[in-house]
Design a protein around this motif. Sequence first.
Motif, PDB file in Angstrom:
ATOM      1  N   VAL A  25      44.709 -20.664  43.470  1.00 52.65           N
ATOM      2  CA  VAL A  25      44.815 -20.156  44.831  1.00 52.65           C
ATOM      3  C   VAL A  25      45.631 -21.137  45.668  1.00 52.65           C
ATOM      4  N   SER A  26      46.391 -20.623  46.614  1.00 52.60           N
ATOM      5  CA  SER A  26      47.149 -21.502  47.510  1.00 52.60           C
ATOM      6  C   SER A  26      47.158 -20.923  48.913  1.00 52.60           C
ATOM      7  N   ALA A  27      47.315 -21.791  49.899  1.00 52.55           N
ATOM      8  CA  ALA A  27      47.391 -21.381  51.299  1.00 52.55           C
ATOM      9  C   ALA A  27      48.421 -22.258  51.993  1.00 52.55           C
TER      10      ALA A  27
ATOM     11  N   VAL B  25      47.824 -26.074  50.610  1.00 57.70           N
ATOM     12  CA  VAL B  25      46.587 -26.443  49.919  1.00 57.70           C
ATOM     13  C   VAL B  25      46.538 -25.662  48.614  1.00 57.70           C
ATOM     14  N   ARG B  26      46.385 -26.386  47.514  1.00 58.83           N
ATOM     15  CA  ARG B  26      46.297 -25.747  46.199  1.00 58.83           C
ATOM     16  C   ARG B  26      44.904 -26.012  45.630  1.00 58.83           C
TER      17      ARG B  26
ATOM     18  N   PRO C  75      45.613 -20.969  58.020  1.00 64.50           N
ATOM     19  CA  PRO C  75      46.889 -20.496  57.462  1.00 64.50           C
ATOM     20  C   PRO C  75      47.775 -19.787  58.481  1.00 64.50           C
ATOM     21  N   PHE C  76      49.087 -19.875  58.232  1.00 57.95           N
ATOM     22  CA  PHE C  76      50.029 -19.054  58.983  1.00 57.95           C
ATOM     23  C   PHE C  76      49.717 -17.583  58.720  1.00 57.95           C
TER      24      PHE C  76
ATOM     25  N   MET D  79      47.602 -13.372  56.528  1.00 56.51           N
ATOM     26  CA  MET D  79      47.741 -14.819  56.373  1.00 56.51           C
ATOM     27  C   MET D  79      48.377 -15.169  55.029  1.00 56.51           C
ATOM     28  N   LEU D  80      49.029 -16.325  54.985  1.00 54.50           N
ATOM     29  CA  LEU D  80      49.743 -16.765  53.800  1.00 54.50           C
ATOM     30  C   LEU D  80      48.788 -17.445  52.831  1.00 54.50           C
TER      31      LEU D  80
END
Length: 227
Positions: free
Chosen positions: A189-191, A100-101, A141-142, A169-170
């Motif tokens: 931001v990214s996940a 997700v960006r 998130p992982f 978390m990533l």
Amino acid sequence: MPDARTSARTRTASALALVGALLLAGCTGGGGDDGGTGGAGAQAEQPAQDGSTDPGTAAVADQVMAEQKIATPHSSDAAPGGEVTATLRAVEVADGTMTVRWALRWDDEESPADAGASWYDMSLEPVTTVTDRAGLKAYKPFCTEGAWQADTDDATQAGIAQIKCRESMLVSPLEKHAFNFPNHGTIEVSAVLPAPEGEPATVDVLPAEGLPLFTDATVTYVDGAAE
């Protein structure tokens, strides 16, 4: 009439009830586990698209799938004011993962131009939650340590596992206390989360706990597995 913060709290409660009713899928440091809790949100307003925008992909940083602006969340009078703009850029699935960006911009005319506000200052938790309403599943998130829902009946140990998961978390940028969002600046931001089961065409995205919910976000399958 209710102010923006009161409306945001109302939307938060509604979204929490929705996500709380779903089967949540998360991750542990040693493998996948179901678990986690939902967040807050409101339905996204879809902006007009032009030829430079390609919703659902993240080839460039300025793409806009949807955007929402709210009063800056805070829990005390000492917290930053102004408003924040959350921009959903893309939901991409490839090689068993979902990325997700999105972007966050903080604007406060009452604060100095060089001021900064952290996740903590804005009462935000950088936990991205993606919900597949049709499949009755949600994803977080992982993480490299702990677990969103530990395999134990010990409440204390389960709580410790979740804290470790949040800390590892990533999500980028993650640093809750060290990282500051600049006033009048946009931060990308990214996940990284598990790929959704069943290859849904759209999902609901909560970028961070405390921000509005984006509904019916287009999922792009980069490896061509689905459309």
